[in-house]
Motif scaffolding. Structure first.
Motif, PDB file in Angstrom:
ATOM      1  N   PRO A 211       0.775  -1.181  -0.052  1.00  0.00           N
ATOM      2  CA  PRO A 211      -0.007  -0.113  -0.002  1.00  0.00           C
ATOM      3  C   PRO A 211       0.864   1.319  -0.217  1.00  0.00           C
ATOM      4  O   PRO A 211       0.273   2.366  -0.007  1.00  0.00           O
ATOM      5  CB  PRO A 211      -0.997  -0.047   1.377  1.00  0.00           C
ATOM      6  N   PHE A 212       2.226   1.098  -0.108  1.00  0.00           N
ATOM      7  CA  PHE A 212       3.077   2.332  -0.034  1.00  0.00           C
ATOM      8  C   PHE A 212       4.250   1.905  -1.051  1.00  0.00           C
ATOM      9  O   PHE A 212       4.471   0.924  -1.215  1.00  0.00           O
ATOM     10  CB  PHE A 212       3.623   2.651   1.418  1.00  0.00           C
ATOM     11  N   LEU A 213       4.897   3.393  -1.596  1.00  0.00           N
ATOM     12  CA  LEU A 213       5.813   3.070  -2.439  1.00  0.00           C
ATOM     13  C   LEU A 213       7.119   3.113  -1.522  1.00  0.00           C
ATOM     14  O   LEU A 213       8.080   2.619  -2.302  1.00  0.00           O
ATOM     15  CB  LEU A 213       5.839   3.965  -3.569  1.00  0.00           C
ATOM     16  N   TYR A 214       7.068   3.652  -0.422  1.00  0.00           N
ATOM     17  CA  TYR A 214       8.583   3.805   0.038  1.00  0.00           C
ATOM     18  C   TYR A 214       8.308   3.729   1.649  1.00  0.00           C
ATOM     19  O   TYR A 214       7.277   4.307   1.895  1.00  0.00           O
ATOM     20  CB  TYR A 214       9.000   5.314  -0.372  1.00  0.00           C
ATOM     21  N   MET A 215       9.100   3.377   2.441  1.00  0.00           N
ATOM     22  CA  MET A 215       8.990   3.610   3.732  1.00  0.00           C
ATOM     23  C   MET A 215      10.426   3.294   4.524  1.00  0.00           C
ATOM     24  O   MET A 215      11.161   2.509   3.904  1.00  0.00           O
ATOM     25  CB  MET A 215       8.201   2.386   4.513  1.00  0.00           C
ATOM     26  N   GLN A 216      10.804   4.135   5.414  1.00  0.00           N
ATOM     27  CA  GLN A 216      11.881   3.994   6.072  1.00  0.00           C
ATOM     28  C   GLN A 216      11.730   4.732   7.318  1.00  0.00           C
ATOM     29  O   GLN A 216      11.161   5.828   7.580  1.00  0.00           O
ATOM     30  CB  GLN A 216      13.196   5.087   5.071  1.00  0.00           C
ATOM     31  N   GLY A 217      12.618   4.323   8.268  1.00  0.00           N
ATOM     32  CA  GLY A 217      12.628   4.715   9.811  1.00  0.00           C
ATOM     33  C   GLY A 217      13.697   4.090  10.563  1.00  0.00           C
ATOM     34  O   GLY A 217      14.050   2.941  10.327  1.00  0.00           O
ATOM     35  N   PRO A 232       2.752   6.933   0.538  1.00  0.00           N
ATOM     36  CA  PRO A 232       1.524   5.805   0.619  1.00  0.00           C
ATOM     37  C   PRO A 232       0.997   6.021  -0.928  1.00  0.00           C
ATOM     38  O   PRO A 232       1.195   7.176  -1.598  1.00  0.00           O
ATOM     39  CB  PRO A 232       0.399   6.009   1.603  1.00  0.00           C
ATOM     40  N   ARG A 233       0.191   5.227  -1.547  1.00  0.00           N
ATOM     41  CA  ARG A 233      -0.487   5.249  -2.868  1.00  0.00           C
ATOM     42  C   ARG A 233      -1.281   6.449  -2.672  1.00  0.00           C
ATOM     43  O   ARG A 233      -1.781   7.042  -3.804  1.00  0.00           O
ATOM     44  CB  ARG A 233      -0.979   3.933  -3.390  1.00  0.00           C
ATOM     45  N   LYS A 250       3.405  14.648  -0.141  1.00  0.00           N
ATOM     46  CA  LYS A 250       2.923  13.290  -0.340  1.00  0.00           C
ATOM     47  C   LYS A 250       3.173  11.986   0.778  1.00  0.00           C
ATOM     48  O   LYS A 250       2.770  10.874   0.653  1.00  0.00           O
ATOM     49  CB  LYS A 250       3.191  12.706  -1.820  1.00  0.00           C
ATOM     50  N   LYS A 251       4.082  12.353   1.785  1.00  0.00           N
ATOM     51  CA  LYS A 251       4.362  11.424   2.682  1.00  0.00           C
ATOM     52  C   LYS A 251       3.731  11.747   3.827  1.00  0.00           C
ATOM     53  O   LYS A 251       3.118  12.682   4.124  1.00  0.00           O
ATOM     54  CB  LYS A 251       5.926  11.650   2.981  1.00  0.00           C
ATOM     55  N   LEU A 252       3.715  10.408   4.379  1.00  0.00           N
ATOM     56  CA  LEU A 252       3.026  10.503   5.950  1.00  0.00           C
ATOM     57  C   LEU A 252       4.343  10.327   6.845  1.00  0.00           C
ATOM     58  O   LEU A 252       5.356   9.643   6.698  1.00  0.00           O
ATOM     59  CB  LEU A 252       2.068   9.369   6.079  1.00  0.00           C
ATOM     60  N   ILE A 253       4.404  11.183   7.910  1.00  0.00           N
ATOM     61  CA  ILE A 253       5.461  11.020   9.017  1.00  0.00           C
ATOM     62  C   ILE A 253       5.064  10.928  10.272  1.00  0.00           C
ATOM     63  O   ILE A 253       3.864  11.360  10.661  1.00  0.00           O
ATOM     64  CB  ILE A 253       6.126  12.305   8.685  1.00  0.00           C
ATOM     65  N   ASN A 313      13.301  -1.702  15.446  1.00  0.00           N
ATOM     66  CA  ASN A 313      13.826  -0.227  15.406  1.00  0.00           C
ATOM     67  C   ASN A 313      14.226   0.036  13.956  1.00  0.00           C
ATOM     68  O   ASN A 313      14.472   1.425  13.996  1.00  0.00           O
ATOM     69  CB  ASN A 313      15.185  -0.573  16.426  1.00  0.00           C
ATOM     70  N   VAL A 314      14.393  -0.835  13.158  1.00  0.00           N
ATOM     71  CA  VAL A 314      14.644  -0.167  11.678  1.00  0.00           C
ATOM     72  C   VAL A 314      13.917  -0.842  10.792  1.00  0.00           C
ATOM     73  O   VAL A 314      13.772  -1.864  10.704  1.00  0.00           O
ATOM     74  CB  VAL A 314      16.109  -0.377  11.473  1.00  0.00           C
ATOM     75  N   VAL A 315      13.311   0.188   9.794  1.00  0.00           N
ATOM     76  CA  VAL A 315      12.216  -0.509   8.803  1.00  0.00           C
ATOM     77  C   VAL A 315      12.907   0.166   7.421  1.00  0.00           C
ATOM     78  O   VAL A 315      13.364   1.259   7.368  1.00  0.00           O
ATOM     79  CB  VAL A 315      11.059  -0.055   9.050  1.00  0.00           C
ATOM     80  N   LYS A 316      12.830  -0.627   6.392  1.00  0.00           N
ATOM     81  CA  LYS A 316      12.998   0.146   5.138  1.00  0.00           C
ATOM     82  C   LYS A 316      12.279  -0.603   3.957  1.00  0.00           C
ATOM     83  O   LYS A 316      12.041  -2.104   4.276  1.00  0.00           O
ATOM     84  CB  LYS A 316      14.730  -0.249   4.724  1.00  0.00           C
TER      85      LYS A 316
END
Length: 442
Positions: A211-217, A232-233, A250-253, A313-316
């Motif tokens: 449901p998203f094109l990119y995620m990082q944290g 997200p799309r 276009k991002k959610l933070i 703790n880390v997502v990509k």
């Protein structure tokens, strides 16, 4: 009029002189800590000359230069790790580290400013572990200046990769000799008799259409995720606001709160609200159920060293694959094989990126008892050895324990924003480590 005997007068003068000298050490140590904090020594892109980045190499060089200026023998082992030598004979180790975790979000003081205000030194590494390393060094200087001749060869070893893999210790073991006994001022007082096992796993979740094109944290495997963003799309504004998410273009933070990976309950994981936003997707719900809600009961493992903790703790997310690094701290008496068997029940694809077996010593062992006695003498407080979920260099020794710098009742500062060490605490640590080293190496 009160009359002083010659002996009493001399004793009083000696005590006053010692107090003045220790205050001078404290002042010098405060300045040294401030200076070291100004160098960002978090893991960075390395070179053959600077394996952990320019910052870590500079910090090591500066620390060793400080020690050399005090008249100590020093060694820099290829910018992986260094050591300060004091005395001859059987070896005794004090193990510290000069690298730090990334600053993360939420600071009200410059994390690399070395600011001294309100009776505190502010910045990343003040407590974990540049401050204690400097205090240990000044403890050795105090002993040296007094004319103390240790009956052992004291090695103050300072690594540059404690937070992210221990390659510094691996290198040290290749080029130098690691003592069997010692302590690491990188934990808690009164004294640490046990440390949980550490297991850091990278889980892989594959999506046909995420449901998203990119995620990082997340900043580090051992640091609660304090910032996470997703592309997200599509964005449903009311829903995003209901989860406390910020919309930027276009991002959610999501902004959370950092904490040490061994104490995730002290932080606020920024990853979770973003994942909950997409929980209507079965694959995302499975991620949450397995890694956050502990569907398979890993946190039920428990012994005297505490419960198992798990902290994603880390997502990509890249090219259809969501990768999440989870920091697991498991009870010292539970076999590794039992923990892995429980992980395998989740049926997820994963790889091990870091493993450190637990540390355990009897509470009545000679090393633990001696350090507990020193703590009681210096503080007047009863010393009951404790266990922690964090991992220290004490594991690198056959007979090693964690010893300070944090006291019972202290706020959790390691890996958190606005990390600090008080000026008063610096003086107390020098005194405690001075007495501990003297007692253990005379």
């Amino acid at each position: 009029m009160l009359q002083w005997s010659g002996i009493a007068k001399n004793a009083a003068l000696a005590a006053i002189t010692e107090c003045i000298i220790m205050e001078r050490y404290q002042e010098e140590a405060v300045r040294a800590i401030s200076d070291l904090v100004k160098t960002n020594s978090a893991l960075a892109k390395g070179t053959p000359r600077t394996p952990f980045g320019e910052g870590a190499a500079k910090c090591l060089a500066d620390f060793l230069a400080l020690a050399a200026g005090m008249g100590f023998e020093t060694h820099n082992y290829d910018n992986y790790v260094g050591e300060v030598i004091f005395g001859e004979g059987e070896e005794f180790a004090i193990l510290c580290h000069l690298d730090v975790v990334p600053a993360g979000e939420g600071w009200t003081h410059d994390p690399f400013g070395g600011e001294i205000s309100d009776g505190k030194i502010w910045g990343r590494g003040t407590t974990d572990d540049k401050g204690p390393a400097v205090c240990a060094l000044y403890a050795l200087k105090a002993l040296k200046d007094e004319g103390f001749v240790p009956g052992k060869k004291i090695k103050l070893i300072v690594g540059c990769n404690e937070e992210c893999g221990w390659r510094c210790i691996e290198h040290y073991n290749e080029v130098a000799h690691m003592p069997e006994t010692g302590f690491s001022p990188d934990a808690d007082f009164p004294v640490i008799y046990a440390e949980k096992g550490i297991l850091q796993l990278r889980f892989h979740f594959v999506f046909d259409r995420a449901p998203f094109l990119y995620m990082q944290g997340g900043s580090a495997p051992n640091m609660v995720c304090s910032y996470c963003e997703v592309l997200p799309r599509s964005i449903q504004i009311p829903k995003a606001e209901s989860f406390g998410l910020k919309i930027k273009g276009k991002k959610l933070i999501c902004i959370g709160k950092s904490a040490h990976g061994s104490t995730p309950e002290l932080g606020e994981n920024a990853m979770l609200p973003l994942l909950k936003y997409f929980e209507h997707i079965p694959e995302i719900k499975n991620v949450i159920d397995c890694l956050f809600r502990d569907k398979y009961g890993l946190t039920k493992f428990e012994d005297e060293t505490g419960r198992l903790t798990m902290s994603p703790n880390v997502v990509k997310f890249r090219k259809g694959q969501l990768q999440i690094v989870v920091d697991i701290r498991y009870p010292a008496s539970i076999p590794y094989e039992e923990i892995i068997a429980a992980v395998n029940k989740m049926g997820l694809l994963y790889e091990t990126i870091n493993f450190q077996p637990p540390l355990y010593h009897a509470k009545d062992s000679a090393l633990v008892k001696t350090l507990a006695e020193v703590y009681e003498e210096c503080t007047g407080q009863k010393a009951e050895p404790v266990a922690i979920g964090g991992g220290t260099y004490a594991r690198a020794l056959k007979n090693g324990v964690g010893f300070g710098p944090e006291f019972p009742g202290d706020p959790a500062l390691a890996h958190q924003p606005d990390e600090y060490i008080s000026v008063e605490r610096v003086g107390l640590l020098i005194d405690i480590y001075k007495k501990a080293v003297e007692r253990l190496t005379k």
